[in-house]
Each structure stands twice: as structure tokens, then as C-alpha cells.
Write an enzyme that holds these catalytic residues in place. Structure first.
Site: not given
Length: 485
Positions: A283, A286, A314, A367, A390
Site C-alpha cells: 500500500e 501505491w 457524464w 470523478w 479516483w
């Protein structure tokens, strides 16, 4: 007395393992030069990503702790506000400083700003040096064997972790020499970083203790056992199974090298922790990957990494966006996460993915709307992580989950919050619902709702969309885009 050395703190609000401060202390010990710790609240005029409300709250308290620590070492933290080059120039004239040290930042706008400051100071004959305090490996040091940056996480982390040997963290200086003549500083309270009218930060005060000491303590507590179950517990919002070091990393109260070595040491001392440590460090990987992405794609916070989604159709739905922000969507796991975010400035990572998927796939809202809301409300708001994650959920980023991966909020709730404890904690109006119905109250029999004291549409909203229909709508649009590609 020799000319002072300025240490410009930014998102590195700690004394331990702070390379700029370590270098300044060493130079001071050799030359007798005083050290001026400095934090600049930089002008945000025209900045597309000014500090959000939750970040401002955290910054205030983190600077309080850093100020106390610097004062204890002998040289108080100076606070100045304004345009960085101008503030530094004025301080250099006041103190006749010949040297400015800082740790590097990686967001594109900040990198450009730092380069301009460095060029201006160097032209004036100032010794400017910068260091790496924020990443395990800086973006320009990692490339594929074929050349160029990685665009997929798994090979990126395989390459980085296999060759990584970060320096061991340094201890804080034993003391800092202050200038003989005190230097004027702003008062932190005058910066008005804290909310007052209204004061909405009660939940943050209950949930967090900013500062370097608290960061070290939290990491130690996590590595002292809970990390062993991290591979599974990190997905359980009803349990305290995560490290919660993300805001402390965002403000640099603790650094990735400290985390890396502490985690490795824990695994060496207790081999049964090894699996959890590897999952935890992945993690951290990331975070590294997202910062590398932002370095190679400065438009990441604003435009899709995958340009195929640049003109995705969208929807506009102000009422739906507001329901999502307030935790009033009618889907309990989503609403629990959004209310946890509003009250505490943080949301469990599994629930972040569920809530983000709901906004993007169920409501078909861009987003970027979610990214902006998280930026304002998260205490761990980080430009690279926020944008990268996101886009991952939206399916338009690097190493993205495909757009057709849609989280079912009911099934996710039942799997990761099986007894409904997380929902009960943050959506108290559903507290008396049995676990069987707590993630889908609209399906509960009338007598169950009555016994639980829940009147749908009054006490708790009906779902604002029907998930299966919303999923089909999103996938149909995705197939249309794919066919045009």
C-alpha cells in the site's frame, strides 16, 4: 557568528529523518552557524488546488507540535506568509543568510515553483540544496528495462521493491543553534486555519492527534501485532485494522523510509508478521506509484490518464451529488462512509472505493466531483493519491480497474460489514435494524422497519437510484465509447 542556515519546511513536518534539517544541523555543528527553521504559508491565489478545510485544520495542529519541538531544540520555528520567493528574499536580507535547504516536492505546480525559487536564489549567490524526504524512490530514478516510466502498478512495485535499499532514518538533531537576534515570526492563530463560524471540527478533534510523536506512536502500535491480520482486516471497515498513517504521511510527520525500516524490522523480529508487512508495504508502494504517475502526467488531477475518456458523457445532477456528499443516498454502506468522512476527515479505504464507484458508475457523475470533495474533506488529502485513486475507480487511470467493474453497495456491505457495525456507528437511525436488512433497508418487511423505528423517506431515504438499472446504464455508455475507439 556565521550567516544563518534556513531550513524551509513544507510537507515534511518532522525532526526525525529530515534530510534538509540533518544537513543543516551538521553544517551548523561544523561552522557554528545558527539554524532558522521556517514554514511559509504560501499564497494560493490562482492555485487550482488550495488547501482544503480538513487539511487546514491538520496543518494548524501539526505546526503547533513542530513549533514546540523546534523551540525545545533551541531555535524557534519561524512562520511567514506570502509568495515563497518574496518571503525567502526578505528573510535573507534580514538575516544575511547564505544557505537555504529544503526537501523536494513532486506535485507539478510545486516543482515548478521550487525550481523558480532555486534559480532566483542561486542567481543571488545563495547556496541552495534540496533532498528527498518524501518518497522511497524518486520518479526519475525508476524506469522499465525497455526505458520510460511504468504505467502499471504490479511491475512497478515488483521492480522498485526488489532493488529498494532506502537509507536508514536519521535521528533528530540534539540541538539547534538560534540566531543571537530574534527573528520576527507570524502568530499561527493569525493564519486562521481553524474553522470558527461554524466550528465543524469537533469530530476531527475527537479522532486525531496530529504531530510527529503521535505518528510514531500510531505506527508502532500498528506494527506491534495488528499488522499480522492486515491482508484481510484492511478490508473490514467495522474493525480497526488499518494503520491510519495516511494523514501523517501527507504532512510528512513520518516519512516512507521510517515506515519501510520499521516494518521490515517488525517482520525480522516476528516472522509471523511477514505476510501482513508485505501487504502493508504494498500500500505504501501505491502511494509511490501515484506520485510517479503525477510526475509523468501533470494533468492527472484534471484530465483522465486514458484520453479515451476525455469526452465521456457524464451527467449533471446537483441533487444526486449533494445526496452523496451528505450521506443520504439510501445505500447504507455509502452513506456511512460519507458521514464518517464529514465527521472525522477520513474514510476507510474499502468504503472509499465503494463510495467512489457509486458516484461514478451509479450516478454517472464525473470523478473530478468526487476528487474535489475528498480534497476538501480528507485530512490525508494528497494530490497524487487523490487523483490516482479516483481515476483507478473510474477506470480511466493507469493500471485502472476496468470501467465495467462496478461495486455493488449491498453486496460489498454484506461482505465487509457483515453485522452492520460500521453502518450502525455512522448511520445511527438504522441502529436497530437486524443485520439481515441493514444494507438493504428498502427490502425489509414493514413490521421489521416499524420495530426498528425506521420510516423510509422520513428517517432514512429511499435509494436515489436502483443499482442494477444504474449499472446497466453505465455499462451501455462504456460499450458505446469502446465501440468508437
Amino acid at each position: 557568528m556565521p550567516a544563518p542556515i534556513i531550513v524551509w519546511f513544507r510537507n515534511d513536518l518532522r525532526l526525525s529523518d529530515n534530510p534538509a534539517l540533518t544537513a543543516a544541523a551538521k553544517q551548523s555543528a561544523e561552522s557554528g552557524a545558527p539554524v532558522l527553521p521556517l514554514f511559509i504559508l504560501e499564497n494560493e491565489d490562482g492555485d487550482p488546488w488550495p488547501l482544503g478545510g480538513a487539511s487546514r485544520w491538520w496543518l494548524h495542529h501539526s505546526l503547533e507540535r513542530l513549533g514546540e519541538a523546534c523551540a525545545a531544540l533551541g531555535s524557534p520555528l519561524l512562520l511567514r506568509r506570502g509568495e515563497a520567493a518574496g518571503v525567502l528574499g526578505a528573510l535573507i536580507r534580514e538575516t544575511h543568510t547564505g544557505c537555504v535547504l529544503w526537501n523536494r516536492r513532486y506535485a507539478p505546480a510545486l516543482t515548478a515553483r521550487d525550481s523558480a525559487v532555486e534559480a532566483a536564489l542561486t542567481e543571488r549567490g545563495i547556496d541552495v540544496r534540496s533532498f528527498n524526504a518524501g518518497l522511497l524512490a524518486e520518479p526519475w530514478t525508476v524506469e522499465k528495462k525497455s526505458g520510460g516510466p511504468f504505467k502499471v502498478f504490479t511491475p512497478f512495485w515488483r521492480s522498485v521493491s526488489a532493488s529498494l535499499d532506502p537509507p536508514h532514518p536519521t535521528r533528530p538533531p540534539a540541538a539547534l543553534t538560534a540566531p543571537k537576534t530574534p527573528v520576527a515570526s507570524d502568530r499561527l492563530a493569525d493564519w486562521r486555519l481553524l474553522p470558527t463560524a461554524p466550528d465543524w471540527a469537533g469530530g476531527l478533534r475527537e479522532s486525531w492527534e496530529p504531530g510527529e510523536a503521535a505518528a510514531r506512536e500510531r505506527l508502532a502500535d500498528f506494527l506491534d501485532g495488528p499488522v499480522a491480520a492486515y491482508p484481510t482486516e484492511r478490508d473490514r471497515p467495522d474493525h480497526d485494522g488499518t494503520s491510519a498513517v495516511s494523514p501523517r504521511l501527507a504532512f510528512g510527520e513520518i516519512g516512507p523510509r521510517q515506515i519501510w525500516h520499521a516494518a521490515r524490522h517488525a517482520a525480522d523480529a516476528q516472522p509471523e508478521l511477514a505476510g501482513g508487512v508485505e501487504a502493508f508495504l504494498r500500500e505504501i508502494g501505491w502511494r509511490e506509484f501515484n506520485h510517479h504517475l503525477l510526475h509523468q502526467a501533470p494533468h492527472l488531477p484534471d484530465r483522465p490518464f486514458n484520453e479515451r475518456f476525455a469526452d465521456f458523457p457524464w451527467r449533471e445532477d446537483a441533487a444526486g451529488l449533494r445526496a452523496w456528499q451528505r450521506g443520504r443516498t439510501g445505500y447504507p454502506i455509502v452513506d456511512a462512509g460519507m458521514r464518517q468522512l464529514w465527521r472525522t476527515g477520513w474514510m476507510h479505504n474499502r468504503v472509499r472505493m465503494i463510495a467512489a464507484s457509486f458516484l461514478i458508475k451509479d450516478l454517472l457523475l464525473p470523478w473530478q466531483e468526487g476528487e474535489r470533495w475528498f480534497w476538501d474533506t480528507l485530512v490525508d488529502a494528497d494530490l497524487a493519491n487523490n487523483a490516482g485513486n479516483w481515476q483507478w475507480v473510474a477506470g480511466c487511470g493507469a493500471d485502472a480497474a476496468p470501467f465495467f467493474r462496478v461495486f455493488n453497495p449491498v453486496l460489498q456491505g454484506e461482505k465487509f460489514d457483515p453485522k452492520g457495525d460500521y453502518v450502525r456507528r455512522h448511520v445511527p437511525e438504522l441502529d436497530r435494524l437486524p443485520a439481515r436488512w441493514i444494507h438493504k433497508p428498502w427490502e425489509a418487511p414493514p413490521e421489521v422497519l416499524k420495530t426498528a423505528g425506521v420510516k423510509l423517506g422520513t428517517d432514512y431515504p429511499h435509494p436515489i437510484v436502483e443499482h442494477d438499472a444504474a449499472r446497466d446504464r453505465a455499462l451501455a455508455l462504456y460499450r458505446q465509447r469502446k465501440a468508437k475507439a
